[in-house]
Design an enzyme around this catalytic site. Structure first.
Site, PDB file in Angstrom:
ATOM      1  N   ALA A  15      -8.628   3.773   9.500  1.00 34.19           N
ATOM      2  CA  ALA A  15      -8.659   5.140  10.026  1.00 34.19           C
ATOM      3  C   ALA A  15      -9.353   6.097   9.062  1.00 34.19           C
ATOM      4  O   ALA A  15     -10.167   6.925   9.476  1.00 34.19           O
ATOM      5  CB  ALA A  15      -7.240   5.618  10.317  1.00 34.19           C
ATOM      6  N   GLU A  35      -9.014   6.224  -2.471  1.00 31.28           N
ATOM      7  CA  GLU A  35      -8.568   4.878  -2.118  1.00 31.28           C
ATOM      8  C   GLU A  35      -7.985   4.188  -3.361  1.00 31.28           C
ATOM      9  O   GLU A  35      -8.605   4.181  -4.418  1.00 31.28           O
ATOM     10  CB  GLU A  35      -9.752   4.075  -1.543  1.00 31.28           C
ATOM     11  CG  GLU A  35      -9.526   2.568  -1.426  1.00 31.28           C
ATOM     12  CD  GLU A  35      -8.276   2.186  -0.633  1.00 31.28           C
ATOM     13  OE1 GLU A  35      -8.043   2.755   0.445  1.00 31.28           O
ATOM     14  OE2 GLU A  35      -7.526   1.305  -1.117  1.00 31.28           O
ATOM     15  N   ALA A  36      -6.796   3.612  -3.174  1.00 33.87           N
ATOM     16  CA  ALA A  36      -6.115   2.960  -4.299  1.00 33.87           C
ATOM     17  C   ALA A  36      -6.849   1.713  -4.787  1.00 33.87           C
ATOM     18  O   ALA A  36      -6.849   1.399  -5.969  1.00 33.87           O
ATOM     19  CB  ALA A  36      -4.688   2.585  -3.894  1.00 33.87           C
ATOM     20  N   ASN A  92      -8.424  -8.406   7.369  1.00 38.94           N
ATOM     21  CA  ASN A  92      -7.612  -8.852   8.507  1.00 38.94           C
ATOM     22  C   ASN A  92      -8.285  -9.971   9.302  1.00 38.94           C
ATOM     23  O   ASN A  92      -9.366 -10.437   8.959  1.00 38.94           O
ATOM     24  CB  ASN A  92      -7.194  -7.664   9.385  1.00 38.94           C
ATOM     25  CG  ASN A  92      -8.336  -7.099  10.213  1.00 38.94           C
ATOM     26  OD1 ASN A  92      -9.392  -7.698  10.341  1.00 38.94           O
ATOM     27  ND2 ASN A  92      -8.110  -5.931  10.781  1.00 38.94           N
ATOM     28  N   MET A  94      -9.622 -10.007  12.228  1.00 39.83           N
ATOM     29  CA  MET A  94     -10.813  -9.642  13.012  1.00 39.83           C
ATOM     30  C   MET A  94     -10.689  -9.797  14.524  1.00 39.83           C
ATOM     31  O   MET A  94     -11.708  -9.777  15.227  1.00 39.83           O
ATOM     32  CB  MET A  94     -12.051 -10.419  12.520  1.00 39.83           C
ATOM     33  CG  MET A  94     -12.447 -10.066  11.110  1.00 39.83           C
ATOM     34  SD  MET A  94     -13.639 -11.215  10.371  1.00 39.83           S
ATOM     35  CE  MET A  94     -12.616 -12.636  10.057  1.00 39.83           C
ATOM     36  N   HIS A 541       1.193  -6.379  12.586  1.00 41.13           N
ATOM     37  CA  HIS A 541       0.890  -5.296  13.516  1.00 41.13           C
ATOM     38  C   HIS A 541       1.844  -4.114  13.345  1.00 41.13           C
ATOM     39  O   HIS A 541       2.388  -3.614  14.325  1.00 41.13           O
ATOM     40  CB  HIS A 541       0.971  -5.820  14.960  1.00 41.13           C
ATOM     41  CG  HIS A 541       0.045  -6.978  15.219  1.00 41.13           C
ATOM     42  ND1 HIS A 541       0.130  -7.759  16.348  1.00 41.13           N
ATOM     43  CD2 HIS A 541      -0.982  -7.473  14.498  1.00 41.13           C
ATOM     44  CE1 HIS A 541      -0.814  -8.689  16.306  1.00 41.13           C
ATOM     45  NE2 HIS A 541      -1.498  -8.544  15.189  1.00 41.13           N
ATOM     46  N   ALA A 575      -2.270   3.902  11.720  1.00 40.56           N
ATOM     47  CA  ALA A 575      -1.432   3.104  12.624  1.00 40.56           C
ATOM     48  C   ALA A 575       0.007   3.617  12.682  1.00 40.56           C
ATOM     49  O   ALA A 575       0.737   3.310  13.631  1.00 40.56           O
ATOM     50  CB  ALA A 575      -1.448   1.641  12.178  1.00 40.56           C
ATOM     51  N   MET A 587      -5.798  -3.154  15.428  1.00 37.12           N
ATOM     52  CA  MET A 587      -6.956  -2.551  14.752  1.00 37.12           C
ATOM     53  C   MET A 587      -7.855  -1.722  15.672  1.00 37.12           C
ATOM     54  O   MET A 587      -8.223  -0.594  15.326  1.00 37.12           O
ATOM     55  CB  MET A 587      -7.798  -3.654  14.097  1.00 37.12           C
ATOM     56  CG  MET A 587      -9.228  -3.224  13.782  1.00 37.12           C
ATOM     57  SD  MET A 587     -10.215  -4.520  13.032  1.00 37.12           S
ATOM     58  CE  MET A 587     -10.112  -5.864  14.196  1.00 37.12           C
TER      59      MET A 587
HETATM   60  C1  FAD Z   1      -3.489 -10.072   6.984  1.00 33.50           C
HETATM   61  C2  FAD Z   1      -3.696  -9.143   8.142  1.00 33.50           C
HETATM   62  C3  FAD Z   1      -4.300  -9.614   9.310  1.00 33.50           C
HETATM   63  C4  FAD Z   1      -4.493  -8.757  10.396  1.00 33.50           C
HETATM   64  N1  FAD Z   1      -5.187  -9.209  11.490  1.00 33.50           N
HETATM   65  C5  FAD Z   1      -5.510  -8.339  12.479  1.00 33.50           C
HETATM   66  C6  FAD Z   1      -6.352  -8.736  13.563  1.00 33.50           C
HETATM   67  O1  FAD Z   1      -6.875  -9.851  13.609  1.00 33.50           O
HETATM   68  N2  FAD Z   1      -6.607  -7.823  14.539  1.00 33.50           N
HETATM   69  C7  FAD Z   1      -6.070  -6.567  14.515  1.00 33.50           C
HETATM   70  O2  FAD Z   1      -6.299  -5.815  15.454  1.00 33.50           O
HETATM   71  N3  FAD Z   1      -5.290  -6.176  13.502  1.00 33.50           N
HETATM   72  C8  FAD Z   1      -5.025  -7.010  12.473  1.00 33.50           C
HETATM   73  N4  FAD Z   1      -4.284  -6.570  11.411  1.00 33.50           N
HETATM   74  C9  FAD Z   1      -3.773  -5.179  11.422  1.00 33.50           C
HETATM   75  C10 FAD Z   1      -4.834  -4.132  11.119  1.00 33.50           C
HETATM   76  O3  FAD Z   1      -5.652  -4.532  10.053  1.00 33.50           O
HETATM   77  C11 FAD Z   1      -4.120  -2.808  10.804  1.00 33.50           C
HETATM   78  O4  FAD Z   1      -3.391  -2.412  11.939  1.00 33.50           O
HETATM   79  C12 FAD Z   1      -5.094  -1.679  10.443  1.00 33.50           C
HETATM   80  O5  FAD Z   1      -5.858  -2.019   9.329  1.00 33.50           O
HETATM   81  C13 FAD Z   1      -4.326  -0.389  10.169  1.00 33.50           C
HETATM   82  O6  FAD Z   1      -5.242   0.620   9.813  1.00 33.50           O
HETATM   83  P1  FAD Z   1      -4.768   1.844   8.933  1.00 33.50           P
HETATM   84  O7  FAD Z   1      -5.943   2.739   8.793  1.00 33.50           O
HETATM   85  O8  FAD Z   1      -3.523   2.377   9.499  1.00 33.50           O
HETATM   86  O9  FAD Z   1      -4.378   1.207   7.505  1.00 33.50           O
HETATM   87  P2  FAD Z   1      -5.263   0.361   6.496  1.00 33.50           P
HETATM   88  O10 FAD Z   1      -6.494  -0.147   7.157  1.00 33.50           O
HETATM   89  O11 FAD Z   1      -4.382  -0.652   5.875  1.00 33.50           O
HETATM   90  O12 FAD Z   1      -5.724   1.422   5.384  1.00 33.50           O
HETATM   91  C14 FAD Z   1      -4.833   2.073   4.519  1.00 33.50           C
HETATM   92  C15 FAD Z   1      -5.551   2.315   3.193  1.00 33.50           C
HETATM   93  O13 FAD Z   1      -4.832   3.264   2.417  1.00 33.50           O
HETATM   94  C16 FAD Z   1      -4.839   2.860   1.069  1.00 33.50           C
HETATM   95  N5  FAD Z   1      -3.691   3.462   0.386  1.00 33.50           N
HETATM   96  C17 FAD Z   1      -2.387   3.240   0.643  1.00 33.50           C
HETATM   97  N6  FAD Z   1      -1.610   3.945  -0.204  1.00 33.50           N
HETATM   98  C18 FAD Z   1      -2.448   4.638  -0.994  1.00 33.50           C
HETATM   99  C19 FAD Z   1      -2.228   5.546  -2.064  1.00 33.50           C
HETATM  100  N7  FAD Z   1      -1.007   5.878  -2.482  1.00 33.50           N
HETATM  101  N8  FAD Z   1      -3.319   6.078  -2.689  1.00 33.50           N
HETATM  102  C20 FAD Z   1      -4.569   5.761  -2.282  1.00 33.50           C
HETATM  103  N9  FAD Z   1      -4.819   4.897  -1.265  1.00 33.50           N
HETATM  104  C21 FAD Z   1      -3.771   4.344  -0.638  1.00 33.50           C
HETATM  105  C22 FAD Z   1      -4.752   1.350   1.158  1.00 33.50           C
HETATM  106  O14 FAD Z   1      -5.142   0.729  -0.044  1.00 33.50           O
HETATM  107  C23 FAD Z   1      -5.660   1.058   2.336  1.00 33.50           C
HETATM  108  O15 FAD Z   1      -6.996   0.878   1.931  1.00 33.50           O
HETATM  109  C24 FAD Z   1      -4.063  -7.406  10.318  1.00 33.50           C
HETATM  110  C25 FAD Z   1      -3.464  -6.939   9.151  1.00 33.50           C
HETATM  111  C26 FAD Z   1      -3.281  -7.775   8.067  1.00 33.50           C
HETATM  112  C27 FAD Z   1      -2.655  -7.232   6.817  1.00 33.50           C
END
Ligand code: FAD
Ligand code: NAG
Ligand code: NAG
Ligand code: NAG
Ligand code: NAG
Length: 611
Positions: A15, A35-36, A92, A94, A541, A575, A587
């Protein structure tokens, strides 16, 4: 280094990088992403589809763990989350799967105007370009998604079997209304056959703009507020290279740290359950006990079935690769590097199905279902003090409406031509050494669980983020009943019918924990429930810990993604805002949320009074 920006986005994940890209389209805005993790966008473990599991457990993974899961025999499950540029989207699986119209419309009905399927779908369509075997991706959005060419007979066997069981098999994967089999795309570039994610599809546009700044390897500790005239977020405190400093946001801080880390940062900043915060010595800024609650995730089970051993052309599996067979690896590498084809160029997991309660159209199952819904109604099991009764009721009636429907899914089936065994700790276990058997795996996910859990901090120290993560799997009695019916259908009907039934060895080997077949689950739901408690695990998820819904229902953010009780300058967009979890993998929906969020934020700038 400038210490003031218009927007500070916390988390450069799925996001966060979409938001940064859309906001910097306006040249008058300066945007900082913190980003951490590191920038690993050139790392083959990010890019090569076949290497997708390799970053788990490294420093690019937050490597969380759940608390012991009561209904799963006390097991603690590993919980990977991406800690690198691109977030979990950079490591992830994909699978690019959009949620359903019914799911989005239910978000809207909870009291979130502007989040119905129509509005969402318009924003979601900006995120991707789809390439299929017959059509190369046109114009569309930055994330490249690809349905690979079919180079085996397994997809045909999958469709043949579902068709024989009476389900449609020609669904459009981007439709919000699917019953039956469907072929989903991978978030993989059709030309380079490398992962396409926010870190390489969106970020380059943002990086090319002068008012975009990115800090990696920088940990945000907490949000900083000015409380002199209402609560206003004015910046964040962060730690980089051992030094702790503050950076200011002229307009807004946007939390995009994901479902586990966003509520953590809110709590560390003083937004959460006052009693919890006080017990940890944190000054309370906003008392909202719903922060970190409503954690939803899909429980699932999987069985790997041995396939028949005659080597009929076209029914190959990836097992020789999993066993590290040198010839097979060489051939796969050769195909990947020279022609961008073969098993390394895709997820090998594209054949899925969305299925209602098995047998729903028969009077017998209808009757059983009615009784089941009645007997588990208003179950207080995990409602506790932190779920508002109005939300508990709305959640239940949403799930009941889907369970009662013959066209809405309650089970989401995934298939893989190869071994895929989930060990009791939730990690993928290796294929048994030695043998030369081949396997076909079918998993089924409970699409719409009623169980809700939570994520809370257990210390006030940001550098030592101990978290109690409790998905509370199968704590609602209806969840195990419905998942058991799907697991039974998987083992005793799907795996024994049609072309699939011909290819799977009825008395063959199976993954550990699966009772020997055939028809091991037929007519005995108790055996199935026992199997689930011993082997079920959680998908990756996670959603819901900063839910978007009315404050009185348990909301943390409003429909404009603004944090309740904060007068100005703080939103959450990731999410964690989904009030009801997606029908399948999240995703694609997260990318859609970020596009929709960017529209809302940009629109609010038009109407904002300066000062
Ligand atoms: C192993 C795995 C497999 C998956 N497979 C699938 C799939 O095949 N298909 C699918 O649809 N979904 C899949 N998912 C789920 C999907 O990847 C997540 O739902 C999606 O990435 C969530 O997006 P987001 O932006 O909410 O969080 P994220 O994409 O996780 O991003 C959050 C970011 O914030 C950063 N962050 C957190 N805390 C801090 C802080 N204190 N300071 C600075 N930065 C910070 C993190 O390092 C990270 O980069 C999978 C997830 C995992 C872990
Ligand atoms: C989004 O794209 C899909 C698939 O092409 C299409 O069916 C749908 O109508 C589009 N949605 C909107 C709101 O334009
Ligand atoms: C989905 O399609 C079915 C027909 O296959 C139809 O009966 C149903 O109303 C549709 N659902 C939605 C939410 O549009
Ligand atoms: C629920 O609330 C009641 C009354 O406010 C309180 O006595 C009880 O301890 C609370 N239970 C939990 C689990 O927090
Ligand atoms: C808001 C802001 O920082 N604007 C800057 C964007 O970039 C241009 C070109 O470098 C500057 O002139 C603006 O001041």
């Amino acid at each position: 280094m400038a210490s003031e920006f218009d927007f500070i986005i916390v988390g450069g994940g799925c996001a966060g990088l979409v938001l940064a890209t859309r906001l910097t389209e306006d040249p008058s805005l300066s945007v900082l992403v913190i980003e951490a993790g590191e920038d690993l966008t050139a790392d083959p473990r990010v890019n090569v589809p076949a290497m997708w599991t390799q970053l788990q457990g490294t420093s690019a993974d937050w490597s969380f763990k759940t608390v012991p899961q009561k209904e799963l025999g006390g097991r603690e499950l590993s919980l990977p989350q991406g800690r690198l540029l691109g977030g979990s989207g950079a490591l992830n699986g994909m699978n690019f799967v959009v949620t359903s119209k019914a799911n989005l419309d239910a978000w809207s009905e909870l009291g979130n105007p502007g989040w119905d399927w129509e509005s969402f779908s318009k924003a979601f369509n900006k995120t991707y370009s789809l390439t299929t075997p017959s059509k190369h991706g046109e114009k569309g959005g930055p994330i490249q998604v690809t349905i690979p060419d079919e180079d085996s007979k397994w997809p045909e066997a999958w469709r043949d079997t579902w068709a024989g069981l009476g389900f449609p098999v020609d669904n459009n994967p981007m439709s919000g209304n699917i019953t039956g089999a469907v072929t989903y795309p991978d978030s993989i570039d059709p030309t380079t056959k490398t992962r396409s994610f926010s870190g390489n599809a969106y970020l380059p546009s943002a990086s090319s703009r002068p008012n975009f700044t990115l800090w990696t390897a920088t940990l945000v500790n907490k949000i900083v507020f000015d409380t002199s005239d209402g609560i206003v977020a004015t910046g964040v405190q962060y730690t980089k290279d051992g030094a702790t400093k503050t950076v200011s946001a002229r307009k807004e801080v946007i939390l995009s740290a994901g479902t586990i880390n966003s509520p953590k940062i809110l709590e560390l900043s003083g937004i959460g359950d006052a009693a919890l915060l006080r017990s940890l010595g944190i000054d309370v800024v906003v008392d909202n006990p719903h922060v970190g609650e409503n954690l939803q995730n899909h429980p699932f089970c999987a069985i790997s079935f041995e396939t028949v051993d005659d080597s009929e052309e076209g029914y190959d599996t990836i097992d020789s690769l999993s066993r590290g067979d040198t010839a097979a690896l060489g051939a796969a590498m050769e195909a990947y590097t020279t022609k961008k084809t073969g098993p390394f160029s895709k997820t090998n997991c594209n054949q899925m199905a969305h299925i209602p309660v098995p047998g729903i159209t028969t009077p017998q199952v209808r009757h059983e279902l009615t009784q089941l819904l009645e007997s588990t109604k208003h179950s207080q099991v995990n409602i506790g003090n932190k779920t508002a009764p109005a939300f508990a009721k709305a959640h239940e009636s949403f799930v009941h409406s889907l369970l009662n429907s013959a066209t809405e899914a309650s089970g989401y089936y995934l298939s893989l031509p190869g071994w895929a065994y989930y060990a009791p700790d939730g990690n993928l276990g290796p294929i048994p050494a030695g043998g030369s058997e081949r396997y076909f795996t079918i998993a089924v996910i409970l699409s719409h669980p009623l169980s809700r859990g939570s994520v809370h901090i257990t210390t006030s120290s940001p550098s030592d983020p101990h978290l109690a993560i409790d998905p509370n799997y199968l704590s609602h009695p209806l969840d195990i009943e419905i998942l058991a019916r799907h697991a039974q259908f998987l083992e005793s009907t799907l795996a024994t019918s049609g072309l699939l039934g011909e290819r799977l060895k009825l008395d063959g080997k199976r993954s550990p924990g699966a009772p020997p077949g055939p028809w091991a689950f037929e007519g005995d739901l108790d055996t199935v429930q026992k199997f689930l408690r011993e082997t079920a695990t959680g998908a990756m998820h996670y959603t819901g810990t900063c839910s978007m819904m009315p404050r009185g229902m348990g909301g943390v953010v409003d429909p404009e993604l603004k944090v309740y009780s904060v007068k100005r300058g703080l939103r959450v967009c990731d999410a964690s805002i989904m009030p009801l979890t997606t029908r399948g993998n999240p995703m694609a929906t997260v990318y859609g949320i970020a596009e929709r969020g960017a529209e809302i934020i940009k629109a609010s700038l038009q109407t904002q009074v300066p000062g």
